[in-house]
Design a protein around this motif. Structure first.
Motif, short mmCIF file in Angstrom:
data_model
loop_
_atom_site.label_atom_id
_atom_site.label_comp_id
_atom_site.label_asym_id
_atom_site.label_seq_id
_atom_site.Cartn_x
_atom_site.Cartn_y
_atom_site.Cartn_z
N HIS A 1 -7.27 -6.04 0.26
CA HIS A 1 -6.71 -6.72 -0.90
C HIS A 1 -7.39 -8.06 -1.12
CE1 HIS A 1 -4.11 -9.97 -2.40
NE2 HIS A 1 -3.75 -9.11 -3.33
N ASP B 1 0.84 -1.19 0.00
CA ASP B 1 0.00 0.00 0.00
C ASP B 1 0.89 1.25 0.00
OD1 ASP B 1 -1.81 2.07 0.51
OD2 ASP B 1 -3.10 0.77 1.74
N LEU C 1 -2.96 -2.71 -2.41
CA LEU C 1 -3.61 -2.76 -1.10
C LEU C 1 -3.06 -3.94 -0.30
CD1 LEU C 1 -7.36 -2.08 -2.04
CD2 LEU C 1 -5.80 -0.52 -0.84
#
Length: 414
Positions: free
Chosen positions: A92, A58, A87
């Motif tokens: 994610h 991220d 992410l």
């Protein structure tokens, strides 16, 4: 020393052959200098970190430093939320699961397999187009084949109407240019052009999403827009960012895989001849290509969520990491004679498609595209030969591949 090598890796002068620089890096598996990033260049250490939950993808967890050669190199698309590629869990995992439901096992196990005939038709049509072009004495394999092929595939996968495909080709070219900037161009103009293109693409996709919600089909965009499974439903913005990811990431990596592959085959005519006679060689050959000339060379700008130790080096929480995938793929501690291209190599557990939770989402499709493309080019191009070696490369050091691949052949076979 580390910063000097990183600057050389980024330097376009070394784009055609960065491997001696990677060899130098591997002398120190984890290297760090000043306030620059921690650079990891050996296979086992990279593989371990790709599976380590203490490593963040991220970008919002990253504080770029002036010593990071790529700190200002990538443009952020602030109009959309981050795609799942950028992410961490649990977001994610949720978005990746939702995207995978209409793409692959266990919910849609035949999606990629069932595209084989359609992909073969696109490949044949593009090669036929080469045959009907101005001449065979100078073919640009990138412009005439490697670039248009993946865009057409992504359009079919998403469910873009055939009449709109030309618009996607224009957008893909413009986005590719933003990822591969001309160093002499005006940065403000480049940023404006990229922003305008992303806005056009976003508005088009938003309209298409609404159409699919009203009248869904069997394409991926319909499933992403209408599915409401165990993880809930995607928001419109999440569908937009996911669709843009599939277009940009899926296109750029596949272009490089095919182009790097054909360049490697032309440099190894014995393997090219074997592929021409035995298309079954395409499967192991593509795996060796992913090791030998991976389309993604390195993963920069990762960060640590905790203090960790790698190869005896203490890396503090919040540090910036570079994982040099292409260097790990040439690590002699993992691969025997790693600088040799060998499609008969056994146990090719390469890093060319990443590993861990962020392993390449589109890997099955990318593999199939490369296998079909390279085997058909080998079969139909009679006496192909390089006109420039090395060819002109793209500026981008992360997504490394020739910008043009000028070749010639005697004729196009049926």
């Amino acid at each position: 020393m580390t910063q000097a090598i990183l600057r050389e890796i980024i330097d376009y002068a070394n784009r055609a052959d960065p491997y001696p620089l990677y060899e130098e890096l591997r002398k120190t598996p984890v290297s760090h200098e000043g306030d620059g990033p921690y650079v990891v260049s050996t296979y086992y250490e990279i593989q371990s970190l790709l599976h380590d939950p203490r490593i963040s993808s991220d970008r919002r967890n990253l504080t770029p430093t002036a010593a990071d050669p790529l700190a200002q190199a990538e443009e952020e698309d602030t109009a959309l939320p981050p795609a799942f590629l950028n992410l961490d869990p649990p977001e994610h995992d949720r978005l990746r699961r939702m995207t995978n439901r209409p793409f692959g096992p266990p919910h849609t196990p035949h999606r990629v397999h069932d595209m084989r005939g359609e992909l073969g038709g696109i490949v044949s049509g593009l090669i036929d187009g080469i045959a009907s072009a101005d001449g065979l004495d100078r073919i640009d394999l990138v412009d005439q084949f490697s670039y248009p092929f993946p865009v057409s595939v992504i359009c079919r996968l998403l469910g873009v109407p055939p009449e709109d495909e030309p618009r996607f080709h224009v957008w893909a070219d413009a986005l590719a240019a933003s990822l591969d900037p001309d160093p002499d161009a005006d940065p403000s103009q480049r940023h404006k052009g990229s922003t305008d293109v992303r806005m056009e693409l976003g508005m088009y996709l938003a309209g298409l999403i609404e159409e699919r919600r009203k009248s869904p089909g069997d394409d991926m965009l319909s499933h992403l827009a209408t599915a409401d499974g165990p993880d809930g439903a995607m928001t419109t913005m999440e569908v937009l960012s996911t669709s843009a990811l599939l277009l940009i990431a899926g296109h750029e990596t596949t272009v490089n895989l095919i182009t790097n592959g054909m360049l490697t085959l032309l440099r190894h005519p014995d393997v090219l001849q074997r592929l021409r006679e035995d298309t079954g060689l395409a499967v192991p050959m593509v795996e060796e290509l992913l090791r030998y000339e991976p389309p993604v060379q390195l993963l920069p700008q990762r960060s640590t969520l905790a203090d960790i130790e790698v190869a005896g080096v203490s890396i503090p929480k919040g540090a910036s990491l570079w994982l040099i995938l292409a260097s790990g793929n040439r690590d002699p501690k993992r691969f025997e004679d790693p600088d040799r291209f060998d499609p008969d190599r056994k146990d090719i557990q390469h890093l060319g498609l990443g590993s861990g939770i962020h392993s390449c989402f589109g890997a099955p499709l990318a593999r199939l595209e490369a296998q079909l493309a390279l085997s058909e080019l080998a079969r139909r191009l009679d006496n192909p030969r390089l006109l420039e070696d090395p060819p002109p490369y793209r500026q981008n050091a992360v997504l490394r591949g020739p910008r043009h691949l000028p070749i010639a052949c005697d004729r196009i076979l049926d």
